[in-house]
Motif scaffolding. Sequence first.
Motif, short mmCIF file in Angstrom:
data_model
loop_
_atom_site.label_atom_id
_atom_site.label_comp_id
_atom_site.label_asym_id
_atom_site.label_seq_id
_atom_site.Cartn_x
_atom_site.Cartn_y
_atom_site.Cartn_z
N TRP A 46 47.79 36.31 50.19
CA TRP A 46 46.47 36.88 49.87
C TRP A 46 45.38 36.25 50.72
O TRP A 46 44.51 36.94 51.26
CB TRP A 46 46.18 36.67 48.38
CG TRP A 46 44.87 37.22 47.95
CD1 TRP A 46 44.57 38.51 47.60
CD2 TRP A 46 43.64 36.48 47.83
NE1 TRP A 46 43.24 38.63 47.27
CE2 TRP A 46 42.64 37.40 47.40
CE3 TRP A 46 43.29 35.14 48.02
CZ2 TRP A 46 41.32 37.00 47.17
CZ3 TRP A 46 41.97 34.75 47.80
CH2 TRP A 46 41.02 35.67 47.37
N SER A 49 45.66 37.41 54.41
CA SER A 49 45.27 38.82 54.56
C SER A 49 43.75 38.97 54.53
O SER A 49 43.19 39.83 55.23
CB SER A 49 45.92 39.68 53.47
OG SER A 49 45.39 39.38 52.19
N ASN A 50 43.08 38.15 53.72
CA ASN A 50 41.62 38.21 53.67
C ASN A 50 40.99 37.63 54.93
O ASN A 50 39.98 38.15 55.43
CB ASN A 50 41.11 37.46 52.43
CG ASN A 50 41.16 38.32 51.18
OD1 ASN A 50 40.25 39.10 50.90
ND2 ASN A 50 42.24 38.21 50.43
N THR A 53 41.33 40.20 57.98
CA THR A 53 40.65 41.50 57.98
C THR A 53 39.15 41.31 57.78
O THR A 53 38.69 40.27 57.30
CB THR A 53 41.20 42.40 56.86
OG1 THR A 53 41.04 41.74 55.59
CG2 THR A 53 42.67 42.70 57.08
N THR A 54 38.40 42.32 58.15
CA THR A 54 36.95 42.28 58.00
C THR A 54 36.42 43.69 57.77
O THR A 54 37.04 44.67 58.21
CB THR A 54 36.28 41.66 59.24
OG1 THR A 54 34.87 41.65 59.04
CG2 THR A 54 36.61 42.46 60.50
#
Length: 260
Positions: A46, A49-50, A53-54
Amino acid sequence: MADYQTIRAGISGARAAAIDEGLKAHMNKVYATMSGGMLITAAAAWAISNLATTADPAMAAAQLGNGTLLTGLGAALYLSPLRWVVMLAPLAFILFGWGALMRRGSAAAVSLGFFAFAAAMGVSMSSIFIVFTTYSIVQTFLVTAIAFAGLSLWGYTTKRDLSGMGTFLMMGVIGLLVAMIINIFLQSPAMMFAISAIGVLVFAGLTAFHTQEIKGTYVAHAAHGDQEWLDKAAIDGSLSLYISFLNMFQFLLMFMGQQE
């Protein structure tokens, strides 16, 4: 594999009761360690993945086919050759590093190795939060957990000797790996569907097999009183069940997962 009832039948009184209590504690440790590894994997997946990405186009270094904007970290992890390192590093550790760690390392070192592996798996699996909806990931996880609990309970309680399944199931794992490598180049949806279906069955069988194996291994060696070895064996058993759970989850996600 040692047969629990046969070994226990040769032990009487307080010693048999002590082995029963020790077995319960051993299995509790196996499941607790496995659960800790799962939490680390989920948290790492988690978090990565954060970070990868944006929502701000000005910060994006690349874009996936589904429209997801990637940061520089995301582009490196998912689009550059580094993705192969991230994908294969956990497998390489299992094939070439785990056995040596079990033989030479202390129980503390083996435990640290397991949790480091779980973190690496989280990085490797982080893309599922980009490809699939959070709802479908949680739903698939719950289904996997229920199936895993039932299979492991059956493996623990059944009087049937499951040792004969081991070689057959490991051959299935090798076959799955070969098929998955081939499909990286073929990109065949039909082949991926077949791989996923067979994968669920293979790792379901391995869940029951490994549970019985963990139980039998403990009973066979408990009389020797080597607590350091038993501690390492518990972590090794945790790893076996962790891998079975994780693979069942990933293969089921192919069926149940809803893409973003």
